[in-house]
Design a protein around this motif. Structure first.
Motif, PDB file in Angstrom:
ATOM      1  N   SER A 118      -1.047   3.502  -6.483  1.00  0.00           N
ATOM      2  CA  SER A 118      -1.548   3.320  -5.110  1.00  0.00           C
ATOM      3  C   SER A 118      -2.739   4.237  -4.853  1.00  0.00           C
ATOM      4  O   SER A 118      -2.643   5.447  -5.077  1.00  0.00           O
ATOM      5  CB  SER A 118      -0.447   3.624  -4.095  1.00  0.00           C
ATOM      6  N   GLU A 171      -2.249  -1.820   6.964  1.00  0.00           N
ATOM      7  CA  GLU A 171      -3.284  -0.821   7.244  1.00  0.00           C
ATOM      8  C   GLU A 171      -4.591  -1.160   6.528  1.00  0.00           C
ATOM      9  O   GLU A 171      -5.678  -0.924   7.061  1.00  0.00           O
ATOM     10  CB  GLU A 171      -2.784   0.559   6.829  1.00  0.00           C
ATOM     11  N   ASP A 208       3.968  -9.127   4.872  1.00  0.00           N
ATOM     12  CA  ASP A 208       3.998  -8.069   3.859  1.00  0.00           C
ATOM     13  C   ASP A 208       3.274  -6.803   4.310  1.00  0.00           C
ATOM     14  O   ASP A 208       2.795  -6.029   3.499  1.00  0.00           O
ATOM     15  CB  ASP A 208       3.383  -8.570   2.558  1.00  0.00           C
ATOM     16  N   ASN A 209       3.166  -6.604   5.620  1.00  0.00           N
ATOM     17  CA  ASN A 209       2.403  -5.468   6.142  1.00  0.00           C
ATOM     18  C   ASN A 209       2.897  -4.115   5.642  1.00  0.00           C
ATOM     19  O   ASN A 209       2.116  -3.171   5.517  1.00  0.00           O
ATOM     20  CB  ASN A 209       2.425  -5.480   7.675  1.00  0.00           C
ATOM     21  N   GLU A 210       4.180  -3.991   5.361  1.00  0.00           N
ATOM     22  CA  GLU A 210       4.736  -2.696   4.974  1.00  0.00           C
ATOM     23  C   GLU A 210       4.680  -2.431   3.474  1.00  0.00           C
ATOM     24  O   GLU A 210       5.085  -1.367   3.006  1.00  0.00           O
ATOM     25  CB  GLU A 210       6.200  -2.607   5.447  1.00  0.00           C
ATOM     26  N   VAL A 211       4.139  -3.369   2.703  1.00  0.00           N
ATOM     27  CA  VAL A 211       4.046  -3.194   1.261  1.00  0.00           C
ATOM     28  C   VAL A 211       2.861  -2.294   0.934  1.00  0.00           C
ATOM     29  O   VAL A 211       1.737  -2.540   1.378  1.00  0.00           O
ATOM     30  CB  VAL A 211       3.876  -4.553   0.548  1.00  0.00           C
ATOM     31  N   SER A 212       3.085  -1.231   0.148  1.00  0.00           N
ATOM     32  CA  SER A 212       1.999  -0.328  -0.226  1.00  0.00           C
ATOM     33  C   SER A 212       1.008  -1.049  -1.140  1.00  0.00           C
ATOM     34  O   SER A 212       1.401  -1.819  -2.012  1.00  0.00           O
ATOM     35  CB  SER A 212       2.551   0.905  -0.941  1.00  0.00           C
ATOM     36  N   ILE A 213      -0.274  -0.775  -0.948  1.00  0.00           N
ATOM     37  CA  ILE A 213      -1.290  -1.430  -1.773  1.00  0.00           C
ATOM     38  C   ILE A 213      -1.399  -0.733  -3.129  1.00  0.00           C
ATOM     39  O   ILE A 213      -1.001   0.418  -3.292  1.00  0.00           O
ATOM     40  CB  ILE A 213      -2.665  -1.428  -1.081  1.00  0.00           C
ATOM     41  N   ASN A 227      -0.568   0.854   3.456  1.00  0.00           N
ATOM     42  CA  ASN A 227       0.147  -0.388   3.183  1.00  0.00           C
ATOM     43  C   ASN A 227      -0.801  -1.561   3.463  1.00  0.00           C
ATOM     44  O   ASN A 227      -1.940  -1.358   3.909  1.00  0.00           O
ATOM     45  CB  ASN A 227       1.441  -0.482   4.002  1.00  0.00           C
ATOM     46  N   ARG A 228      -0.351  -2.771   3.193  1.00  0.00           N
ATOM     47  CA  ARG A 228      -1.241  -3.927   3.317  1.00  0.00           C
ATOM     48  C   ARG A 228      -1.693  -4.163   4.758  1.00  0.00           C
ATOM     49  O   ARG A 228      -2.833  -4.576   4.996  1.00  0.00           O
ATOM     50  CB  ARG A 228      -0.545  -5.173   2.759  1.00  0.00           C
TER      51      ARG A 228
END
Length: 474
Positions: free
Chosen positions: A101, A166, A37-42, A163-164
């Motif tokens: 976010s 980062e 899920d690395n590309e999912v925005s936090i 993102n998650r």
């Protein structure tokens, strides 16, 4: 050996190995996982969950951003209110919408405030420093000063939405490890991180930190002890709510500490196994006084342990302190005791009598005139009493409500470096304010301490010393 005996021997050996492995303290290292899920925005909800995990309140891996450890929205809202009460969340970052976010600047700002660092002055080294808000710059600058983040020739991108993946990089950058249970965290030789070690356990051991790593001690570590072995710690931050906690150094260095907790003590474990109190490394900043800039160094025992507060070279400090001690400069007037004000002519006369005490007037007259004050003749300012009440401005500070006990046996050290021999000597306390101090009357006092035995530090015999001690009772 028969087959039956061989099988029995093998089983016993296997059991012994398993027991040995069980009792070896585990090393606290984050598990290496692959996240999809690395590309999912936090979201700001993710950020609250992260703070709860760092606190040790939620059990899942802090790098597992999407795992809320069964925390529902009500739990998260309560956490927001709790963080507002601690002034970690303030008017600069809104949490009205938990699914919004946060910006990168807001993430670092909240994590820095959670750790408990103070804002530094000046610009950061990031090439886009002008894009930082005034309320966040100082905290990001302080993280840079600590060596936790590097800004030179880099862009910070304060308005970026992380993102998650980062955020996981931010976690790795700021936090070396989080200790939630009884663990022995032993850094390997290749460790070069200056990230924070977070302690949530009340019986943790940290070993082999050699690059001035900062430590954060959370409330969950209360009523316990952290032992630091063969390490170089730049600063310890003790969170609000922490209490009854001992920081014990063994062949280690600690430059300073900032505590929002209560009843925090610092000790040194010498190579001979003796535990001695260390001066409090927290800066003493009472109202109306200038902040103390220099921190007293800790005690050094007769053994080979070189634990101390501060990073200066010990040999240089020793030579300088020995030289100053040999010179025996007569101390300057330090002012008078300040007991509570009283009204009436009788009390005015009493106060005048207090102000004419012998000890504060140790330098009465002009030395150049050849006069010697008999009260000051054998007094020195080169020594200190080392106990849990010693603060960085070289005073002994007591709370009137807790009373004052002047110990008959005291650990005496050099005022400049804090060095001592780890042995308590029989002492005598003197001065016209002695009864006021013993009765815990609020004020500032000067007493004399005389050692009834010879003081020997680093093979140098100072004889029976008599020196001035400043005492503050609040």
């Amino acid at each position: 050996m028969s087959m039956k005996k061989a099988i029995k021997f093998t089983l016993l050996l296997s059991i012994a190995i398993c027991i040995q492995l069980f009792f070896i303290a585990p090393i606290a290292k984050a598990e290496q996982k692959t996240y999809m899920d690395n590309e999912v925005s936090i979201s700001k909800k993710d950020l609250i969950i992260l703070l709860e995990k760092i606190s040790g309140n939620l059990g899942s891996d802090i790098a597992d951003i999407g795992n809320y450890a069964n925390a529902d929205e009500e739990y998260i809202k309560r956490s927001v209110e709790k963080l507002k009460g601690l002034n970690i969340i303030d008017e600069h970052v809104s949490f009205a919408n938990l699914y919004e976010s946060p910006k990168k600047e807001e993430v670092y700002y909240l994590l820095a405030k959670y750790i408990g660092i103070e804002a530094a002055e000046g610009k950061t080294a990031f090439i886009d420093d002008e894009k930082l808000q005034s309320w966040s710059r100082g905290y990001i600058k302080e993280l840079e000063n600590l060596g936790v983040i590097e800004g030179k020739d880099k862009s910070f991108e304060p308005g970026k939405v992380l993102n998650r993946g980062e955020l996981r990089d931010v976690i790795k950058e700021l936090f070396l490890t989080v200790i939630n249970t009884s663990q022995n965290f032993k850094a390997d030789e290749n460790n070069k991180s200056k990230a924070f070690i977070v302690v949530n356990a009340n019986d943790a051991v940290i070993e082999n930190i050699k690059i001035q790593t900062p430590i954060l001690i959370n409330q969950k570590a209360s009523n316990g002890r952290l032992r630091i072995i063969n390490s170089d710690i730049s600063k310890i931050y003790i969170a609000a709510g922490s209490q009854n906690f001992e920081v014990q150094l063994s062949n280690s260095k600690l430059q300073s500490a900032k505590s929002l907790g209560k009843n925090i003590s610092y000790t040194n474990l010498g190579s001979d196994g003796k535990v001695e109190p260390l001066p409090n490394p927290e800066e003493y900043k009472p109202d109306g006084r200038k902040p103390v800039k220099r921190i007293i160094k800790g005690s050094r025992s007769n053994g080979s342990s070189d634990s101390y507060f501060g990073g200066n070279n010990q040999k240089e400090n020793k030579a300088q302190s020995d030289k100053e001690t040999e010179e025996k400069v007569i101390p300057q007037d330090k002012g008078t005791a300040k007991p509570e004000e009283k009204k009436g002519t009788e009390n005015i006369a009493e106060n005048k009598k207090t102000q004419s005490e012998v000890l504060p007037k140790v330098n009465e007259g002009t030395p150049n005139e050849g006069k010697k004050n008999s009260a000051a003749e054998n007094l020195s300012e080169d020594f200190i009493v080392l106990n849990e009440h010693l603060y960085a401005d070289k005073t002994l500070k007591y709370k009137a409500v807790n009373g004052v006990t002047l110990e008959d046996k005291a650990l005496i050290g050099l005022k400049l470096s804090g060095e001592n021999n780890g042995v308590k000597l029989n002492v005598k306390w003197e001065g016209e304010s002695l009864n006021q101090v013993k009765n815990a009357q609020k004020g500032e006092y000067m007493l004399a301490v005389s050692s009834l035995e010879d003081l020997v530090i680093n093979d140098k015999n100072y004889g029976k010393v008599k020196f001035i001690v400043k005492i503050i009772i609040e």
